[in-house]
Design a protein around this motif. Structure first.
Motif, PDB file in Angstrom:
ATOM      1  N   PHE A 160     -11.932   0.988  -9.877  1.00  0.00           N
ATOM      2  CA  PHE A 160     -12.545   0.300  -9.269  1.00  0.00           C
ATOM      3  C   PHE A 160     -14.192  -0.257  -9.019  1.00  0.00           C
ATOM      4  CE2 PHE A 160      -9.039  -1.855  -5.776  1.00  0.00           C
ATOM      5  CZ  PHE A 160      -7.936  -0.775  -6.908  1.00  0.00           C
ATOM      6  N   HIS A 201       2.662   1.710  -3.496  1.00  0.00           N
ATOM      7  CA  HIS A 201       1.316   1.874  -4.531  1.00  0.00           C
ATOM      8  C   HIS A 201       1.047   3.573  -4.388  1.00  0.00           C
ATOM      9  CE1 HIS A 201      -2.797   2.727  -5.517  1.00  0.00           C
ATOM     10  NE2 HIS A 201      -3.104   2.837  -4.260  1.00  0.00           N
ATOM     11  N   GLN A 202       0.967   4.052  -2.862  1.00  0.00           N
ATOM     12  CA  GLN A 202       0.334   5.666  -2.766  1.00  0.00           C
ATOM     13  C   GLN A 202       1.763   5.962  -2.981  1.00  0.00           C
ATOM     14  OE1 GLN A 202      -2.230   6.421  -1.680  1.00  0.00           O
ATOM     15  NE2 GLN A 202      -3.210   5.314  -1.426  1.00  0.00           N
ATOM     16  N   TRP A 235     -15.493   0.693  -2.111  1.00  0.00           N
ATOM     17  CA  TRP A 235     -14.353   1.651  -3.727  1.00  0.00           C
ATOM     18  C   TRP A 235     -14.680   0.809  -5.064  1.00  0.00           C
ATOM     19  CZ3 TRP A 235     -12.071   5.881  -1.901  1.00  0.00           C
ATOM     20  CH2 TRP A 235     -11.368   6.033  -3.249  1.00  0.00           C
ATOM     21  N   ARG A 267       1.514   6.254  -6.718  1.00  0.00           N
ATOM     22  CA  ARG A 267       1.091   7.310  -7.232  1.00  0.00           C
ATOM     23  C   ARG A 267       0.450   8.041  -9.101  1.00  0.00           C
ATOM     24  NH1 ARG A 267      -5.012   6.755  -5.879  1.00  0.00           N
ATOM     25  NH2 ARG A 267      -6.145   6.756  -7.700  1.00  0.00           N
ATOM     26  N   ASN A 314      -8.471   9.738   6.103  1.00  0.00           N
ATOM     27  CA  ASN A 314      -8.664   8.778   5.031  1.00  0.00           C
ATOM     28  C   ASN A 314      -7.253   7.985   5.473  1.00  0.00           C
ATOM     29  OD1 ASN A 314      -9.451   6.426   2.902  1.00  0.00           O
ATOM     30  ND2 ASN A 314      -7.406   7.046   1.764  1.00  0.00           N
ATOM     31  N   GLU A 315      -6.786   6.761   6.061  1.00  0.00           N
ATOM     32  CA  GLU A 315      -6.075   6.462   6.026  1.00  0.00           C
ATOM     33  C   GLU A 315      -4.583   6.412   6.543  1.00  0.00           C
ATOM     34  OE1 GLU A 315      -5.415   4.460   2.137  1.00  0.00           O
ATOM     35  OE2 GLU A 315      -6.961   2.799   2.402  1.00  0.00           O
ATOM     36  N   GLU A 356     -13.501   0.801   3.153  1.00  0.00           N
ATOM     37  CA  GLU A 356     -13.019   0.275   1.616  1.00  0.00           C
ATOM     38  C   GLU A 356     -13.115  -0.683   1.767  1.00  0.00           C
ATOM     39  OE1 GLU A 356     -10.063   2.867   0.387  1.00  0.00           O
ATOM     40  OE2 GLU A 356     -11.087   4.863   0.601  1.00  0.00           O
ATOM     41  N   ARG A 374       0.690  -0.960   0.078  1.00  0.00           N
ATOM     42  CA  ARG A 374       0.070  -0.004  -0.014  1.00  0.00           C
ATOM     43  C   ARG A 374       0.872   0.591  -0.387  1.00  0.00           C
ATOM     44  NH1 ARG A 374      -5.285   0.578  -0.605  1.00  0.00           N
ATOM     45  NH2 ARG A 374      -5.115   1.885   0.947  1.00  0.00           N
ATOM     46  N   HIS A 413      -5.293  -5.680  -6.138  1.00  0.00           N
ATOM     47  CA  HIS A 413      -4.748  -4.728  -7.006  1.00  0.00           C
ATOM     48  C   HIS A 413      -4.148  -5.798  -7.393  1.00  0.00           C
ATOM     49  CE1 HIS A 413      -5.946  -2.951  -3.287  1.00  0.00           C
ATOM     50  NE2 HIS A 413      -5.184  -1.073  -4.010  1.00  0.00           N
ATOM     51  N   ASN A 462     -11.861   8.740  -6.388  1.00  0.00           N
ATOM     52  CA  ASN A 462     -11.063   9.418  -7.101  1.00  0.00           C
ATOM     53  C   ASN A 462     -11.771  10.858  -7.576  1.00  0.00           C
ATOM     54  OD1 ASN A 462      -9.451   7.439  -7.065  1.00  0.00           O
ATOM     55  ND2 ASN A 462      -8.931   6.292  -9.213  1.00  0.00           N
ATOM     56  N   TYR A 495      -8.296  -4.986   1.995  1.00  0.00           N
ATOM     57  CA  TYR A 495      -8.348  -5.361   0.754  1.00  0.00           C
ATOM     58  C   TYR A 495      -7.191  -6.521   0.496  1.00  0.00           C
ATOM     59  CZ  TYR A 495      -9.374   0.088  -1.446  1.00  0.00           C
ATOM     60  OH  TYR A 495     -10.415   0.921  -1.145  1.00  0.00           O
ATOM     61  N   HIS A 505      -8.420  13.043   2.703  1.00  0.00           N
ATOM     62  CA  HIS A 505      -8.528  12.123   1.888  1.00  0.00           C
ATOM     63  C   HIS A 505      -6.927  13.208   1.211  1.00  0.00           C
ATOM     64  CE1 HIS A 505     -10.226   8.088   0.544  1.00  0.00           C
ATOM     65  NE2 HIS A 505      -8.642   8.458  -0.381  1.00  0.00           N
ATOM     66  N   HIS A 506      -6.037  12.167   0.690  1.00  0.00           N
ATOM     67  CA  HIS A 506      -4.943  12.206   0.284  1.00  0.00           C
ATOM     68  C   HIS A 506      -4.380  13.537   0.713  1.00  0.00           C
ATOM     69  CE1 HIS A 506      -5.277   9.203  -2.065  1.00  0.00           C
ATOM     70  NE2 HIS A 506      -5.984   9.417  -3.249  1.00  0.00           N
TER      71      HIS A 506
END
Ligand code: BGC
Length: 372
Positions: A352, A14-15, A346, A18, A197-198, A313, A11, A266, A73, A259, A147-148
């Motif tokens: 997705f 991934h981030q 998600w 991105r 978020n996360e 999610e 993860r 993924h 998104n 996930y 988020h983000h």
């Protein structure tokens, strides 16, 4: 711990990578209409594992979250549209017609002053108002989040994301929430706030345990009883629940993301630093165990700690073979619901997604796996 480590690392990678991702989606047809007839909202029949640490109202709210969807998104791209999909009015009708809850990820941090006061950009905030109010008017529950805000967790910036002085990063989070909370103070209790978020990276463990109460205090100044979602570190991993120390507040629902199995959900995602090959199906006994172990860990934590849960999610990338996506989706849904855990899938119309902007229709087998 053994199985979540590679996932957590993935993860992270991934981030971090991105920014390499090209926008995949084509322009969206405004004329697109819903493919499925509206059906009455469905609620999780099983009550939360425990509500001993929350008020009756927050317990009922948690249960009413039921079945939901992420409008992902869209408003959490650096600028709406940057990731190929915009939050079209027709989406609001579609999701509100079939789901109980809509989670709207929002990148406030890129639409606020870079200074400590983090004054929100009024045009962007009005855009969020529009979405929130349209959804609330439809009678669904709505979750808005932060988020983000990549810098906060120590991630590199996305293209078009503005850098802030590290000295004001945390204060900005508090001050953005002070303004968001003030802005929505009079909205229906069906609007929920999710503080971040996360959280991961530099926010894992004690850092988040220290920052979250400050953010919550800013929210509570104007919203004393609104249900607020807070999740553990390592991307809201269930394995981090044991490290989560919540402030003494009787209106907190705990948010988890899952996930697992990550190499399945993924596979084919090209912006992972080390992409997983396509071809993994779902769900054999080992994969089912990974899913049920995670949900069971969460259920037991909730039963022992008295806060209801929300699975914010779960989902699969569009390149995963459809029968396996369907099997996974139905399995996670059923296993979460039998444990009294409401969820938001998600996501709606992007990579997705359960709805295809290309055809203007639901991906019907996936929609059924979520709702039938
Ligand atoms: C992230 C998305 C990502 C998804 C699945 C979400 O939390 O915000 O960018 O596509 O997880 O990896």
């Amino acid at each position: 711990m053994t199985h979540e480590r590679p996932r957590a690392r993935s993860r992270l990678l991934h981030q971090m990578t991105r920014s390499l991702r090209p926008p995949l989606l084509l322009a969206i047809s405004l004329a697109a209409t819903a493919g499925a007839a509206a059906q009455p909202p469905r609620r999780t029949a099983v009550p939360p594992p425990s509500c001993s640490a929350v008020t009756q109202q927050t317990c009922s709210t948690a249960q009413a979250l039921g079945r939901g969807i992420n409008l992902g998104n869209m408003l959490e791209a650096p600028r709406e549209g940057d990731w190929g999909v915009k939050l079209e009015p027709v989406y609001i009708d579609q999701v509100a017609g079939v789901f109980d809850t809509v989670r709207v990820p929002v990148r406030w941090s890129n639409h606020a002053a870079l200074t400590a006061d983090a004054r929100l950009d009024e045009a962007f905030a009005k855009r969020v108002d529009q979405v929130v109010d349209a959804l609330l008017a439809k009678g669904v529950h709505v979750i808005i989040n932060m988020h983000h805000y990549n810098q906060l967790s120590g991630n590199p910036l996305h293209p078009n994301e503005k850098e802030v002085d590290p000295a004001v990063m945390d204060t900005r989070l508090v001050n953005m929430w002070r303004q968001i909370a003030q802005r929505y103070r009079d909205r229906s209790p069906r609007l929920l706030f999710e503080l971040l978020n996360e959280p991961h990276g530099r926010l894992n463990g004690e850092a988040w345990n220290t920052l979250a109460p400050k953010v919550l205090a800013a929210v509570r100044a104007t919203n004393p009883t609104r249900a607020v979602l807070i999740g553990p570190g390592e991307w809201n991993s269930v394995h981090e629940l044991k490290k989560l120390r919540l402030p003494p507040d009787r209106n907190i629902i705990v948010s988890i993301h899952n996930y697992d199995p990550f190499d399945f959900t993924h596979q084919g995602v090209q912006h992972l630093a080390k992409p997983f090959p396509l071809g993994t199906t779902c769900c054999d006994a080992r994969q089912r165990k990974a899913i049920t172990d995670a949900l069971e860990t969460a259920r037991q934590w909730s039963a022992a700690n008295g806060h209801p849960l929300h699975l914010g999610e779960f989902g699969t990338y569009e390149k995963v073979d459809l029968p396996s996506r369907v099997a996974y989706t139905r399995f996670v849904r059923d296993e979460a619901e039998r444990r009294g855990i409401p969820w938001t899938f998600w996501e709606f119309a992007s990579e997705f997604g359960v709805w295809s902007p290309k055809t203007g229709e639901w991906v019907e087998p996936l929609r059924r796996a979520l709702l039938d």
